[in-house]
Design a protein around this motif. Structure first.
Motif, PDB file in Angstrom:
ATOM      1  N   ARG A   1       0.859  -1.076  -0.034  1.00  0.00           N
ATOM      2  CA  ARG A   1      -0.183  -0.072  -0.017  1.00  0.00           C
ATOM      3  C   ARG A   1       1.008   1.262  -0.059  1.00  0.00           C
ATOM      4  NH1 ARG A   1      -4.860  -0.603   4.341  1.00  0.00           N
ATOM      5  NH2 ARG A   1      -5.357   1.293   2.925  1.00  0.00           N
ATOM      6  N   ARG A   2       2.132   1.144  -0.038  1.00  0.00           N
ATOM      7  CA  ARG A   2       3.096   2.182  -0.201  1.00  0.00           C
ATOM      8  C   ARG A   2       3.688   2.335  -1.549  1.00  0.00           C
ATOM      9  NH1 ARG A   2       7.287   1.444   4.554  1.00  0.00           N
ATOM     10  NH2 ARG A   2       8.486   2.546   3.139  1.00  0.00           N
ATOM     11  N   LYS A   3       3.923   3.418  -2.118  1.00  0.00           N
ATOM     12  CA  LYS A   3       4.328   3.498  -3.227  1.00  0.00           C
ATOM     13  C   LYS A   3       5.990   3.436  -3.355  1.00  0.00           C
ATOM     14  CE  LYS A   3       4.648   7.289  -6.911  1.00  0.00           C
ATOM     15  NZ  LYS A   3       4.401   8.635  -7.283  1.00  0.00           N
ATOM     16  N   LEU A   4       6.491   2.590  -4.190  1.00  0.00           N
ATOM     17  CA  LEU A   4       7.804   2.419  -4.284  1.00  0.00           C
ATOM     18  C   LEU A   4       8.220   3.610  -5.429  1.00  0.00           C
ATOM     19  CD1 LEU A   4      10.519   0.893  -4.175  1.00  0.00           C
ATOM     20  CD2 LEU A   4       9.664  -0.506  -6.074  1.00  0.00           C
ATOM     21  N   GLU A   5       9.092   4.496  -4.813  1.00  0.00           N
ATOM     22  CA  GLU A   5       9.653   5.531  -5.612  1.00  0.00           C
ATOM     23  C   GLU A   5      11.159   5.253  -6.357  1.00  0.00           C
ATOM     24  OE1 GLU A   5       8.550   9.697  -4.114  1.00  0.00           O
ATOM     25  OE2 GLU A   5       8.554   8.465  -2.139  1.00  0.00           O
TER      26      GLU A   5
ATOM     27  N   ALA B   1      11.913   3.668  -0.890  1.00  0.00           N
ATOM     28  CA  ALA B   1      12.986   3.219  -1.770  1.00  0.00           C
ATOM     29  C   ALA B   1      13.620   2.019  -1.242  1.00  0.00           C
ATOM     30  CB  ALA B   1      14.560   4.248  -1.664  1.00  0.00           C
ATOM     31  N   LEU B   2      13.842   0.904  -2.360  1.00  0.00           N
ATOM     32  CA  LEU B   2      14.224  -0.084  -1.825  1.00  0.00           C
ATOM     33  C   LEU B   2      15.987  -0.062  -2.271  1.00  0.00           C
ATOM     34  CD1 LEU B   2      12.858  -3.556  -3.129  1.00  0.00           C
ATOM     35  CD2 LEU B   2      15.231  -3.078  -3.781  1.00  0.00           C
ATOM     36  N   ALA B   3      16.608  -0.984  -1.570  1.00  0.00           N
ATOM     37  CA  ALA B   3      18.048  -0.844  -1.699  1.00  0.00           C
ATOM     38  C   ALA B   3      18.344  -2.646  -1.747  1.00  0.00           C
ATOM     39  CB  ALA B   3      18.797  -0.364  -0.671  1.00  0.00           C
ATOM     40  N   LEU B   4      19.254  -2.928  -2.731  1.00  0.00           N
ATOM     41  CA  LEU B   4      19.775  -4.176  -2.803  1.00  0.00           C
ATOM     42  C   LEU B   4      21.275  -4.145  -2.523  1.00  0.00           C
ATOM     43  CD1 LEU B   4      19.219  -7.180  -3.589  1.00  0.00           C
ATOM     44  CD2 LEU B   4      19.871  -6.368  -5.708  1.00  0.00           C
ATOM     45  N   GLY B   5      21.816  -4.759  -1.483  1.00  0.00           N
ATOM     46  CA  GLY B   5      23.144  -4.877  -1.290  1.00  0.00           C
ATOM     47  C   GLY B   5      23.607  -5.983  -0.562  1.00  0.00           C
ATOM     48  N   ASP B   6      24.895  -6.306  -0.348  1.00  0.00           N
ATOM     49  CA  ASP B   6      25.269  -7.666   0.189  1.00  0.00           C
ATOM     50  C   ASP B   6      26.539  -7.814   1.110  1.00  0.00           C
ATOM     51  OD1 ASP B   6      27.246  -7.103  -2.190  1.00  0.00           O
ATOM     52  OD2 ASP B   6      28.099  -8.972  -1.730  1.00  0.00           O
ATOM     53  N   THR B   7      26.933  -6.387   1.225  1.00  0.00           N
ATOM     54  CA  THR B   7      28.395  -6.557   2.167  1.00  0.00           C
ATOM     55  C   THR B   7      28.426  -5.194   3.100  1.00  0.00           C
ATOM     56  OG1 THR B   7      30.425  -7.262   2.495  1.00  0.00           O
ATOM     57  CG2 THR B   7      29.919  -6.127   0.262  1.00  0.00           C
TER      58      THR B   7
ATOM     59  N   GLU C   1      18.400 -14.259  -9.451  1.00  0.00           N
ATOM     60  CA  GLU C   1      17.258 -13.022  -9.963  1.00  0.00           C
ATOM     61  C   GLU C   1      16.941 -12.381  -8.434  1.00  0.00           C
ATOM     62  OE1 GLU C   1      17.247 -12.227 -13.038  1.00  0.00           O
ATOM     63  OE2 GLU C   1      17.402 -14.279 -14.026  1.00  0.00           O
ATOM     64  N   PRO C   2      17.801 -11.757  -7.782  1.00  0.00           N
ATOM     65  CA  PRO C   2      17.382 -11.279  -6.407  1.00  0.00           C
ATOM     66  C   PRO C   2      16.564 -10.144  -6.500  1.00  0.00           C
ATOM     67  CG  PRO C   2      19.697 -10.980  -6.975  1.00  0.00           C
ATOM     68  CD  PRO C   2      19.349 -11.686  -7.851  1.00  0.00           C
ATOM     69  N   LEU C   3      16.675  -9.277  -7.304  1.00  0.00           N
ATOM     70  CA  LEU C   3      15.709  -8.165  -7.489  1.00  0.00           C
ATOM     71  C   LEU C   3      14.227  -8.576  -7.952  1.00  0.00           C
ATOM     72  CD1 LEU C   3      15.487  -5.089  -7.582  1.00  0.00           C
ATOM     73  CD2 LEU C   3      15.783  -5.142  -9.922  1.00  0.00           C
ATOM     74  N   SER C   4      14.214  -9.320  -8.948  1.00  0.00           N
ATOM     75  CA  SER C   4      12.992  -9.826  -8.957  1.00  0.00           C
ATOM     76  C   SER C   4      12.306 -10.787  -8.093  1.00  0.00           C
ATOM     77  CB  SER C   4      12.959 -10.669 -10.556  1.00  0.00           C
ATOM     78  OG  SER C   4      13.404 -10.246 -11.569  1.00  0.00           O
ATOM     79  N   ALA C   5      12.910 -11.500  -7.447  1.00  0.00           N
ATOM     80  CA  ALA C   5      12.256 -12.246  -6.229  1.00  0.00           C
ATOM     81  C   ALA C   5      12.039 -11.154  -5.168  1.00  0.00           C
ATOM     82  CB  ALA C   5      13.261 -13.078  -5.531  1.00  0.00           C
TER      83      ALA C   5
ATOM     84  N   LEU D   1       7.430  -8.186  -2.323  1.00  0.00           N
ATOM     85  CA  LEU D   1       7.127  -7.026  -1.405  1.00  0.00           C
ATOM     86  C   LEU D   1       6.180  -6.416  -2.154  1.00  0.00           C
ATOM     87  CD1 LEU D   1      10.701  -5.764  -0.578  1.00  0.00           C
ATOM     88  CD2 LEU D   1       9.087  -6.857   0.987  1.00  0.00           C
ATOM     89  N   PHE D   2       5.933  -6.631  -3.447  1.00  0.00           N
ATOM     90  CA  PHE D   2       4.980  -5.755  -3.873  1.00  0.00           C
ATOM     91  C   PHE D   2       3.824  -6.470  -4.875  1.00  0.00           C
ATOM     92  CE2 PHE D   2       8.593  -3.163  -3.233  1.00  0.00           C
ATOM     93  CZ  PHE D   2       8.098  -2.096  -2.655  1.00  0.00           C
ATOM     94  N   GLY D   3       4.051  -7.731  -4.755  1.00  0.00           N
ATOM     95  CA  GLY D   3       2.994  -8.650  -5.254  1.00  0.00           C
ATOM     96  C   GLY D   3       2.804  -8.412  -6.699  1.00  0.00           C
ATOM     97  N   ASP D   4       1.714  -8.141  -7.362  1.00  0.00           N
ATOM     98  CA  ASP D   4       1.655  -8.052  -8.856  1.00  0.00           C
ATOM     99  C   ASP D   4       1.978  -6.565  -9.458  1.00  0.00           C
ATOM    100  OD1 ASP D   4       0.928 -10.935  -8.773  1.00  0.00           O
ATOM    101  OD2 ASP D   4      -1.162 -10.523  -8.736  1.00  0.00           O
ATOM    102  N   THR D   5       2.296  -5.829  -8.501  1.00  0.00           N
ATOM    103  CA  THR D   5       2.197  -4.419  -8.726  1.00  0.00           C
ATOM    104  C   THR D   5       3.235  -4.203 -10.260  1.00  0.00           C
ATOM    105  OG1 THR D   5       1.965  -3.822  -6.863  1.00  0.00           O
ATOM    106  CG2 THR D   5       2.601  -1.937  -8.213  1.00  0.00           C
TER     107      THR D   5
END
Length: 280
Positions: free
Chosen positions: A5-9, A221-227, A264-268, A273-277
């Motif tokens: 219900r939150r907008k991903l910007e 905002a979504l952040a993808l990072g590993d270390t 495919e970590p981003l897609s997963a 988190l955002f379902g079908d959006t």
């Protein structure tokens, strides 16, 4: 509030160990996800520890249009405009001393300034970056890879990040002494890397700068990072996401542990988190 219900910007993407798989490529499913995010008006940024010249090809191939954070947030570069928007170097006295100490001790190291990525003659992973350069097309930046130019340390070098690979314990202690309380120093748990970065300008600070300049909220905002060098970015984002192959300290900050960087970590993460959006 529920993520759905939150907008991903905005989305911030670390490259090595995160978006890039073990072949240093972006998976096809993640490419499609990035395209859908942009079509939906979500800003997508690369946020990498690499020199910008060692990242610009990925920026072009993914169809990104905005600036990117490079050298662990010390440089903001616009690949489309081919322009450095800001740079924040390590104090020259510290960078000169670190480079000279590494050379004297025969350590394996590299560092970035705004002009190039420089490597010690014994740097074992130089072929990785040569392969990257060989894969660049005529429309890409050609990474400037090389050894330290004569007289470099006699001037005022603008070093954005300095990395020692497999540093000796004695050299780690030298770096700690040189960095002191002023220059952030990241030491990996396995002892494989030591990274000195620009004071006050990590990936999280760079993300905050972009949020202010471009008018979005890091809460969305979504952040993808590993270390370790991703920790400030993960702390800054409302949706910190870490791949299964990420470090324990990164996972401790994660809102979600996603698929490893070969799956495919981003897609997963986006689909969870955002379902079908943002699905096809």
């Amino acid at each position: 509030m529920d993520a759905n219900r939150r907008k991903l910007e905005a989305v911030f993407l670390d490259l090595d160990g995160s978006l890039l798989n073990s072949r240093r490529q972006v998976g096809e499913r993640d490419r499609r996800t990035i395209a859908r995010l942009q079509q939906a008006g979500v800003r997508v940024y690369i946020a990498t520890g690499r020199h910008y010249e060692l990242s610009a090809r990925h920026h072009r191939e993914l169809g990104l249009t905005g600036p990117m954070l490079a050298s662990d947030g010390a440089v903001l570069y616009h690949p489309v405009q081919r322009r450095v928007l800001y740079r924040h170097p390590i104090p020259p006295a510290v960078s000169r001393a670190a480079i000279q100490a590494a050379m004297d001790a025969g350590e394996e190291f590299y560092f970035h300034d705004t002009a190039a990525a420089y490597f010690s003659p014994n740097f074992g992973r130089i072929q990785v970056w040569r392969d990257y350069a060989a894969g660049c097309g005529p429309e890409d930046l050609r990474p400037a890879l090389g050894q330290l130019p004569p007289g470099y340390l006699a001037g005022e070098p603008e070093v954005m990040t300095f990395m020692a690979h497999r540093p000796s314990p004695a050299f780690v202690e030298t770096l700690k002494r040189l960095c002191g309380e002023t220059v952030p120093l990241y030491l990996s748990r396995d002892g494989m890397v030591a990274i000195a970065t620009a004071p006050g300008w990590d990936k999280g600070r760079g993300a905050a700068f972009l949020a202010e300049q471009e008018g979005f909220s890091l809460e969305n905002a979504l952040a993808l990072g590993d270390t370790g060098n991703d920790l400030p970015l993960l702390r800054a984002a409302g949706w910190p996401v870490v791949p299964e192959n990420g470090s324990p300290e990164a996972k401790a900050l994660a809102r979600m542990i996603t698929a490893d960087n070969d799956h495919e970590p981003l897609s997963a993460a986006v689909e969870t988190l955002f379902g079908d959006t943002y699905s096809p």
